[in-house]
Scaffold this active site. Structure first.
Site, PDB file in Angstrom:
ATOM      1  N   ILE A  84       0.880  -1.361  -0.025  1.00 44.34           N
ATOM      2  CA  ILE A  84      -0.035  -0.057   0.084  1.00 44.34           C
ATOM      3  C   ILE A  84       0.786   1.210   0.172  1.00 44.34           C
ATOM      4  O   ILE A  84       0.454   2.359  -0.796  1.00 44.34           O
ATOM      5  CB  ILE A  84      -1.138   0.009   1.154  1.00 44.34           C
ATOM      6  CG1 ILE A  84      -1.973  -1.288   1.264  1.00 44.34           C
ATOM      7  CG2 ILE A  84      -1.741   1.335   1.543  1.00 44.34           C
ATOM      8  CD1 ILE A  84      -2.714  -1.489   2.167  1.00 44.34           C
TER       9      ILE A  84
ATOM     10  N   ASP B 233      14.514   1.545  10.989  1.00 45.30           N
ATOM     11  CA  ASP B 233      13.825   0.316  11.516  1.00 45.30           C
ATOM     12  C   ASP B 233      12.729   0.862  12.603  1.00 45.30           C
ATOM     13  O   ASP B 233      13.051   1.469  13.579  1.00 45.30           O
ATOM     14  CB  ASP B 233      14.853  -0.625  12.222  1.00 45.30           C
ATOM     15  CG  ASP B 233      14.085  -1.908  12.865  1.00 45.30           C
ATOM     16  OD1 ASP B 233      12.611  -1.851  12.710  1.00 45.30           O
ATOM     17  OD2 ASP B 233      14.684  -2.684  13.401  1.00 45.30           O
TER      18      ASP B 233
ATOM     19  N   ASN C  44       2.396   4.989   6.810  1.00 45.53           N
ATOM     20  CA  ASN C  44       1.667   3.743   6.333  1.00 45.53           C
ATOM     21  C   ASN C  44       2.209   2.333   6.850  1.00 45.53           C
ATOM     22  O   ASN C  44       1.718   1.393   6.953  1.00 45.53           O
ATOM     23  CB  ASN C  44       1.677   3.911   4.994  1.00 45.53           C
ATOM     24  CG  ASN C  44       1.595   2.441   4.458  1.00 45.53           C
ATOM     25  OD1 ASN C  44       0.675   1.924   4.298  1.00 45.53           O
ATOM     26  ND2 ASN C  44       2.749   1.797   4.148  1.00 45.53           N
TER      27      ASN C  44
ATOM     28  N   SER D 137      -4.864   2.885   8.926  1.00 45.81           N
ATOM     29  CA  SER D 137      -5.400   1.967  10.240  1.00 45.81           C
ATOM     30  C   SER D 137      -5.939   0.519   9.337  1.00 45.81           C
ATOM     31  O   SER D 137      -5.117   0.425   8.513  1.00 45.81           O
ATOM     32  CB  SER D 137      -6.618   2.786  10.837  1.00 45.81           C
ATOM     33  OG  SER D 137      -7.081   1.825  11.888  1.00 45.81           O
ATOM     34  N   SER D 138      -6.991   0.146   9.926  1.00 45.38           N
ATOM     35  CA  SER D 138      -7.652  -1.133   9.312  1.00 45.38           C
ATOM     36  C   SER D 138      -9.036  -1.424   9.782  1.00 45.38           C
ATOM     37  O   SER D 138      -9.474  -0.782  10.838  1.00 45.38           O
ATOM     38  CB  SER D 138      -6.686  -2.362   9.999  1.00 45.38           C
ATOM     39  OG  SER D 138      -7.374  -3.447   9.605  1.00 45.38           O
TER      40      SER D 138
ATOM     41  N   TYR E 226      -3.258  -7.277  17.082  1.00 40.89           N
ATOM     42  CA  TYR E 226      -3.283  -6.475  15.683  1.00 40.89           C
ATOM     43  C   TYR E 226      -4.226  -5.479  15.651  1.00 40.89           C
ATOM     44  O   TYR E 226      -3.994  -4.037  15.535  1.00 40.89           O
ATOM     45  CB  TYR E 226      -3.306  -7.295  14.367  1.00 40.89           C
ATOM     46  CG  TYR E 226      -3.162  -6.420  13.187  1.00 40.89           C
ATOM     47  CD1 TYR E 226      -2.240  -5.737  12.677  1.00 40.89           C
ATOM     48  CD2 TYR E 226      -4.461  -6.400  12.540  1.00 40.89           C
ATOM     49  CE1 TYR E 226      -2.293  -4.932  11.589  1.00 40.89           C
ATOM     50  CE2 TYR E 226      -4.671  -5.578  11.111  1.00 40.89           C
ATOM     51  CZ  TYR E 226      -3.422  -4.982  11.073  1.00 40.89           C
ATOM     52  OH  TYR E 226      -3.590  -3.961   9.628  1.00 40.89           O
TER      53      TYR E 226
ATOM     54  N   LYS F 286      -4.378  -1.142  15.965  1.00 39.99           N
ATOM     55  CA  LYS F 286      -4.978  -0.130  14.930  1.00 39.99           C
ATOM     56  C   LYS F 286      -5.996   0.666  15.777  1.00 39.99           C
ATOM     57  O   LYS F 286      -6.217   1.682  15.394  1.00 39.99           O
ATOM     58  CB  LYS F 286      -5.639  -0.988  13.916  1.00 39.99           C
ATOM     59  CG  LYS F 286      -4.564  -1.470  12.741  1.00 39.99           C
ATOM     60  CD  LYS F 286      -3.560  -0.502  12.209  1.00 39.99           C
ATOM     61  CE  LYS F 286      -2.781  -1.150  11.152  1.00 39.99           C
ATOM     62  NZ  LYS F 286      -1.614  -0.151  10.811  1.00 39.99           N
TER      63      LYS F 286
ATOM     64  N   ILE G  64      -6.711  -5.928   1.485  1.00 45.11           N
ATOM     65  CA  ILE G  64      -5.801  -5.362   0.139  1.00 45.11           C
ATOM     66  C   ILE G  64      -4.818  -6.309   0.044  1.00 45.11           C
ATOM     67  O   ILE G  64      -4.081  -6.895   0.686  1.00 45.11           O
ATOM     68  CB  ILE G  64      -5.299  -3.880   0.454  1.00 45.11           C
ATOM     69  CG1 ILE G  64      -6.370  -2.857   1.129  1.00 45.11           C
ATOM     70  CG2 ILE G  64      -4.626  -3.516  -0.654  1.00 45.11           C
ATOM     71  CD1 ILE G  64      -7.482  -2.670   0.088  1.00 45.11           C
TER      72      ILE G  64
HETATM   73  N1  NAP Z   1      -2.911  -5.636   3.403  1.00 47.79           N
HETATM   74  C1  NAP Z   1      -4.085  -5.338   3.862  1.00 47.79           C
HETATM   75  O1  NAP Z   1      -4.959  -6.026   3.887  1.00 47.79           O
HETATM   76  C2  NAP Z   1      -4.398  -4.282   4.991  1.00 47.79           C
HETATM   77  C3  NAP Z   1      -5.436  -4.154   5.403  1.00 47.79           C
HETATM   78  C4  NAP Z   1      -5.599  -3.167   6.481  1.00 47.79           C
HETATM   79  C5  NAP Z   1      -4.510  -2.192   6.979  1.00 47.79           C
HETATM   80  N2  NAP Z   1      -3.345  -2.458   6.131  1.00 47.79           N
HETATM   81  C6  NAP Z   1      -2.295  -1.594   6.718  1.00 47.79           C
HETATM   82  O2  NAP Z   1      -1.604  -1.077   5.614  1.00 47.79           O
HETATM   83  C7  NAP Z   1      -0.297  -0.736   5.922  1.00 47.79           C
HETATM   84  C8  NAP Z   1       0.495  -1.272   4.686  1.00 47.79           C
HETATM   85  O3  NAP Z   1       0.341  -2.824   4.640  1.00 47.79           O
HETATM   86  P1  NAP Z   1       0.698  -3.554   3.354  1.00 47.79           P
HETATM   87  O4  NAP Z   1      -0.287  -4.648   3.228  1.00 47.79           O
HETATM   88  O5  NAP Z   1       1.078  -2.641   2.469  1.00 47.79           O
HETATM   89  O6  NAP Z   1       1.894  -4.351   4.139  1.00 47.79           O
HETATM   90  P2  NAP Z   1       3.573  -4.857   3.354  1.00 47.79           P
HETATM   91  O7  NAP Z   1       3.208  -5.063   2.046  1.00 47.79           O
HETATM   92  O8  NAP Z   1       3.844  -5.926   4.354  1.00 47.79           O
HETATM   93  O9  NAP Z   1       4.307  -3.802   3.443  1.00 47.79           O
HETATM   94  C9  NAP Z   1       4.761  -3.102   4.712  1.00 47.79           C
HETATM   95  C10 NAP Z   1       5.716  -1.949   4.629  1.00 47.79           C
HETATM   96  O10 NAP Z   1       5.945  -1.736   5.996  1.00 47.79           O
HETATM   97  C11 NAP Z   1       7.329  -1.610   5.843  1.00 47.79           C
HETATM   98  N3  NAP Z   1       7.692  -1.927   7.519  1.00 47.79           N
HETATM   99  C12 NAP Z   1       7.286  -3.020   8.251  1.00 47.79           C
HETATM  100  N4  NAP Z   1       7.739  -3.226   9.310  1.00 47.79           N
HETATM  101  C13 NAP Z   1       8.975  -2.175   9.402  1.00 47.79           C
HETATM  102  C14 NAP Z   1       9.954  -1.916  10.493  1.00 47.79           C
HETATM  103  N5  NAP Z   1       9.952  -2.347  11.364  1.00 47.79           N
HETATM  104  N6  NAP Z   1      10.472  -0.493  10.183  1.00 47.79           N
HETATM  105  C15 NAP Z   1      10.277  -0.152   8.814  1.00 47.79           C
HETATM  106  N7  NAP Z   1       9.564  -0.524   8.030  1.00 47.79           N
HETATM  107  C16 NAP Z   1       8.853  -1.523   8.101  1.00 47.79           C
HETATM  108  C17 NAP Z   1       7.987  -2.454   5.356  1.00 47.79           C
HETATM  109  O11 NAP Z   1       9.540  -2.087   4.895  1.00 47.79           O
HETATM  110  P3  NAP Z   1      10.383  -3.169   4.119  1.00 47.79           P
HETATM  111  O12 NAP Z   1       9.557  -4.074   3.318  1.00 47.79           O
HETATM  112  O13 NAP Z   1      11.293  -2.333   3.317  1.00 47.79           O
HETATM  113  O14 NAP Z   1      11.020  -3.669   5.560  1.00 47.79           O
HETATM  114  C18 NAP Z   1       6.869  -2.326   3.955  1.00 47.79           C
HETATM  115  O15 NAP Z   1       7.428  -1.196   3.201  1.00 47.79           O
HETATM  116  C19 NAP Z   1      -0.087  -1.427   7.350  1.00 47.79           C
HETATM  117  O16 NAP Z   1      -0.141  -0.367   8.146  1.00 47.79           O
HETATM  118  C20 NAP Z   1      -1.245  -2.322   7.599  1.00 47.79           C
HETATM  119  O17 NAP Z   1      -1.413  -2.423   8.884  1.00 47.79           O
HETATM  120  C21 NAP Z   1      -3.195  -3.478   5.416  1.00 47.79           C
END
Ligand code: NAP
Length: 249
Positions: A19, A65, A93, A142-143, A156, A160, A189
């Site tokens: 995202i 980090d 994000n 958020s979520s 989790y 949020k 997503i």
């Molecule tokens: N996907 C869904 O269904 C969904 C639904 C609701 C909400 N969300 C929220 O949307 C946001 C993005 O989720 P996503 O699905 O895109 O996740 P993702 O594909 O796993 O990507 C997560 C991102 O966060 C970074 N990250 C995670 N832990 C970190 C840390 N300790 N330090 C620095 N960077 C960190 C990662 O960086 P690196 O890869 O470079 O380490 C990556 O760029 C999150 O807040 C998640 O809770 C997602």
């Protein structure tokens, strides 16, 4: 909204993948200078930076980090070195999804969830607040899980929920200074974090709770963030906008 963010400076955390990547690209497409924050995936962050530059916008990557207590401080310091004295848009994000049930939950998992999903965004806002000005805005991610029981992952969801609670407090504190604070709350997503939608069962479960019968994409969320970040949303603050394809109606 062609090039509506020309001249604006943006930080997007977790912009190497998923995202956050879609958000960084959407804001870069609008002309903003985008700082692409990443954790472990430097090569992916480089690709996002290159794509934004190919659109004619400025971009740099920043590593930090966010599970570490000083992660947000390091990120903010580097951001200030690059963009100087004015930040227009912060999209916090980056997040972790550790889907442990209450029976399996470990203290370390709980601490990591709250470190990355709650502590980091809050301290990032604290550290970047001095370079936010009238017209700046903050967007948290958020979520749906904060408001609906969509799976057995209370910790989790609680992280949020905590993040959403801060939206109103920060919006109230920053409003008199002309700074808006909002959040988006995505449903499921298709990203690496939501690997379960790649299984037949996960896909069925997701589609059963949505009125729209497809899985949401990172771009579905990025469009709403681009709107909230823009001056078109200048009268919206303290809100959490669901972006979930009509989940749990
Ligand atoms: N996907 C869904 O269904 C969904 C639904 C609701 C909400 N969300 C929220 O949307 C946001 C993005 O989720 P996503 O699905 O895109 O996740 P993702 O594909 O796993 O990507 C997560 C991102 O966060 C970074 N990250 C995670 N832990 C970190 C840390 N300790 N330090 C620095 N960077 C960190 C990662 O960086 P690196 O890869 O470079 O380490 C990556 O760029 C999150 O807040 C998640 O809770 C997602």
């Amino acid at each position: 909204m062609a090039r509506s963010l020309l001249g604006k400076t943006v930080v997007v955390t977790g912009a190497s993948r998923g995202i956050g990547k879609a958000i960084a690209l959407a804001l870069g497409k609008e002309g903003a200078q985008v700082l692409v924050h990443y954790g472990r995936h430097a090569r992916e962050a480089d690709q996002v930076v290159a794509e934004i530059r190919s659109m004619g916008s400025r971009s740099e990557k920043i590593n930090a980090d966010l599970a570490q207590p000083d992660g947000p401080h390091k990120l903010a310091k580097r951001a200030k070195e690059i963009i100087g004295g004015r930040l227009d848009i912060l999209v916090a994000n980056a997040g972790v999804f550790l889907p442990s049930s209450i029976d399996d939950l470990a203290v370390e998992e709980f601490d990591k969830l709250f470190a990355v999903n709650v502590r980091a965004p809050l301290f990032l806002v604290q550290q970047l607040r001095p370079i936010m000005c009238t017209g700046s805005n903050v967007i948290f991610v958020s979520s749906l899980a904060a408001r609906a029981t969509i799976g057995d992952f209370a910790a989790y969801a609680a992280s949020k929920g905590a993040l959403e609670t801060t939206v109103k407090y920060l919006a109230r504190a920053f409003g008199p200074h002309g700074i808006r604070v909002n959040a988006v709350a995505p449903g499921v997503i298709e990203t690496d974090a939501a690997a379960f939608v790649k299984t037949g069962e996960g896909r069925e479960h997701t589609l059963a709770m949505q009125t729209f019968k497809r899985i949401g994409s990172p771009e579905d969320v990025a469009r709403v963030v681009a709107f909230l970040a823009s001056n078109q949303a200048r009268w919206i603050t303290g809100e959490v906008v669901p972006v979930d394809g009509g989940s749990q109606l």
